[in-house]
Structure formats: C-alpha cells, structure tokens
Design a protein around this motif. Structure first.
Motif, PDB file in Angstrom:
ATOM      1  N   GLU A  40       0.858  -1.183   0.000  1.00 38.81           N
ATOM      2  CA  GLU A  40       0.000   0.000   0.000  1.00 38.81           C
ATOM      3  C   GLU A  40       0.892   1.229   0.000  1.00 38.81           C
ATOM      4  O   GLU A  40       1.995   1.202   0.541  1.00 38.81           O
ATOM      5  N   TRP A  41       0.393   2.318  -0.555  1.00 41.50           N
ATOM      6  CA  TRP A  41       1.171   3.551  -0.559  1.00 41.50           C
ATOM      7  C   TRP A  41       0.253   4.761  -0.425  1.00 41.50           C
ATOM      8  O   TRP A  41      -0.941   4.702  -0.700  1.00 41.50           O
ATOM      9  N   ALA A  71       4.032   0.511   2.465  1.00 44.74           N
ATOM     10  CA  ALA A  71       4.134  -0.523   3.498  1.00 44.74           C
ATOM     11  C   ALA A  71       3.623  -1.852   2.971  1.00 44.74           C
ATOM     12  O   ALA A  71       2.711  -1.901   2.139  1.00 44.74           O
ATOM     13  N   THR A  72       4.218  -2.911   3.476  1.00 39.80           N
ATOM     14  CA  THR A  72       3.718  -4.267   3.287  1.00 39.80           C
ATOM     15  C   THR A  72       2.994  -4.653   4.572  1.00 39.80           C
ATOM     16  O   THR A  72       2.929  -3.847   5.515  1.00 39.80           O
ATOM     17  N   GLY A  73       2.513  -5.866   4.654  1.00 38.69           N
ATOM     18  CA  GLY A  73       1.892  -6.336   5.884  1.00 38.69           C
ATOM     19  C   GLY A  73       2.866  -6.420   7.046  1.00 38.69           C
ATOM     20  O   GLY A  73       2.461  -6.448   8.201  1.00 38.69           O
ATOM     21  N   ARG A  74       4.171  -6.442   6.750  1.00 36.94           N
ATOM     22  CA  ARG A  74       5.189  -6.510   7.808  1.00 36.94           C
ATOM     23  C   ARG A  74       5.520  -5.148   8.381  1.00 36.94           C
ATOM     24  O   ARG A  74       6.014  -5.055   9.502  1.00 36.94           O
ATOM     25  N   VAL A  91      -0.889  -0.465  -4.270  1.00 38.31           N
ATOM     26  CA  VAL A  91      -2.243   0.077  -4.263  1.00 38.31           C
ATOM     27  C   VAL A  91      -2.271   1.326  -3.396  1.00 38.31           C
ATOM     28  O   VAL A  91      -1.764   1.313  -2.269  1.00 38.31           O
ATOM     29  N   GLU A  92      -2.894   2.400  -3.908  1.00 45.07           N
ATOM     30  CA  GLU A  92      -3.019   3.623  -3.116  1.00 45.07           C
ATOM     31  C   GLU A  92      -4.147   3.434  -2.113  1.00 45.07           C
ATOM     32  O   GLU A  92      -5.325   3.495  -2.438  1.00 45.07           O
ATOM     33  N   ARG A  93      -3.741   3.147  -0.880  1.00 42.01           N
ATOM     34  CA  ARG A  93      -4.699   2.908   0.199  1.00 42.01           C
ATOM     35  C   ARG A  93      -3.939   3.043   1.520  1.00 42.01           C
ATOM     36  O   ARG A  93      -2.762   2.728   1.589  1.00 42.01           O
ATOM     37  N   VAL A  94      -4.633   3.484   2.554  1.00 41.15           N
ATOM     38  CA  VAL A  94      -4.002   3.664   3.856  1.00 41.15           C
ATOM     39  C   VAL A  94      -4.755   2.814   4.877  1.00 41.15           C
ATOM     40  O   VAL A  94      -5.859   3.149   5.282  1.00 41.15           O
ATOM     41  N   SER A  95      -4.152   1.701   5.259  1.00 41.54           N
ATOM     42  CA  SER A  95      -4.708   0.851   6.304  1.00 41.54           C
ATOM     43  C   SER A  95      -3.554   0.139   6.990  1.00 41.54           C
ATOM     44  O   SER A  95      -2.408   0.259   6.570  1.00 41.54           O
ATOM     45  N   GLU A 143      -0.681   3.301  10.508  1.00 43.18           N
ATOM     46  CA  GLU A 143       0.112   3.551  11.720  1.00 43.18           C
ATOM     47  C   GLU A 143       1.327   4.419  11.404  1.00 43.18           C
ATOM     48  O   GLU A 143       1.658   5.345  12.151  1.00 43.18           O
ATOM     49  N   ALA A 144       2.002   4.144  10.294  1.00 41.96           N
ATOM     50  CA  ALA A 144       3.167   4.946   9.906  1.00 41.96           C
ATOM     51  C   ALA A 144       2.771   6.397   9.652  1.00 41.96           C
ATOM     52  O   ALA A 144       3.472   7.321  10.071  1.00 41.96           O
TER      53      ALA A 144
END
Length: 196
Positions: free
Chosen positions: A25-26, A40-43, A73-77, A82-83
C-alpha cells in the motif's frame, strides 16, 4: 511469512525466485521537507521517498512493483495507517513517535547492518560521523561504504540517515537534499533554526 493478496492489487512481474506477490500500500503525505511517499507491506513500512511529485512517485512505484511482484495500491490501512500517524506526530515535534514496524526487505548485507545500527543506536537529537558508524558495525575503514549505505537507505527519516554527518562538522550528503537534512536536524534540535 505468507501474506494473502490484497483485493485490488494489480499483478506485475513476480518477485525473484518465484515467490508469491507481496501486497504493498502507498500514500503521499505532506511534511516540512516536502511530499513524502510512504509504502508498506503487511510486515511494516518498506519505503519512504522524498520529493514525491507525480513522475518520481511513478518511478518509485514501478520499482516496488518489480521487487514485490504486484503493483502497489493507493490505500491507507494497517501498517501504513500507523506509519502515517507516527509521521504526523514526529513532524509535530514528538521525539518518540517515529518507530513504526519496518519491513527491511529492500536492503541486505553490509547496508542492512549499517542501517539497523543507525536505527537503533543514533537516537533523536544526536548525530554520528560516517567513520564512527563504520566502527560500530565492525568495519572501521569503511566510512565511504557507510556513505553508500546512507544513499541507498529505503527508509530515510525513520532510519535516520539525516543524523549522519561529516567528522569535520559538515552536514554531508542526503538523498532528500541538503535543505531537507538541515530542516530535519533543526526539528530534532541539533541545529539552530534560521532567524529568517
């Protein structure tokens, strides 16, 4: 760690070694040092990029797609949300804010050792010389290699390469440019803020 595909992720060329695609996600956030691309990745947070205008952002996203095997994917979750919260707090002056979970997969070997030492051993409001950082990772003659590691840092600001300075007192280089380095050091109280 096996990460399930994120709905809406666009497949790209697979990662090296035939591994499964890793969802990324970005987003772009505003900051006192200009627009930053956060991915970010899931990690955890995997990439921070300076000067995230449209052209530069596309190049960064293309490289992430090549590395992780799926178009970001442009999404923030999750980890990215958190970042983003932590970056907001950091730029508001909270010295303890900027420690989100990190995904170190874009660096390896000597560079990763140097960057991990920088992240854990050079706290907010302090600086270290290139030679000292080389000594800390057991390579006392590798100051230039430390400089190269700083230049390839995929997580600037969080892994604080802005805190690495020349032994003679100069600021040294910085991927975000000298003004961004100066602003970050001002924010952390290392340099005085300009009067004008």
């Amino acid at each position: 760690m096996d990460i399930e595909a994120v709905p809406g992720a666009v497949p790209a060329a697979g990662p090296a070694g035939g591994e499964r695609a890793v969802p990324v996600e970005w987003t772009v956030v505003g900051s006192p040092v200009g627009p930053l691309l956060l991915a970010a990745t899931g990690r955890g947070l995997v990439r921070v990029g300076f000067h995230a205008d449209a052209a530069r952002r596309e190049r960064m996203l293309d490289r992430l797609a090549e590395r992780f095997g799926a178009r970001p994917v442009e999404r923030v979750s999750g980890a990215l949300a958190e970042a983003v919260r932590r970056f907001d707090r950091y730029f508001a002056g909270d010295p303890a804010a900027l420690d989100p979970p990190l995904d170190w997969s874009l660096t390896s070997g000597f560079n990763r050792r140097v960057l991990r030492e920088l992240a854990s051993g050079v706290p907010y409001g302090t600086v270290v010389g290139y030679g000292e950082l080389a000594r800390r990772v057991g390579q006392p003659g590798a100051a230039q290699a430390v400089g190269a590691a700083m230049g390839s840092n995929p997580l600037p600001v969080v892994v604080p390469c802005h805190r690495v300075v020349e032994s003679g007192g100069g600021l040294g280089g910085f991927g975000g440019g000298p003004e961004a380095k100066r602003r970050l050091l001002e924010l952390e109280g290392v340099l005085p803020a300009p009067l004008f």
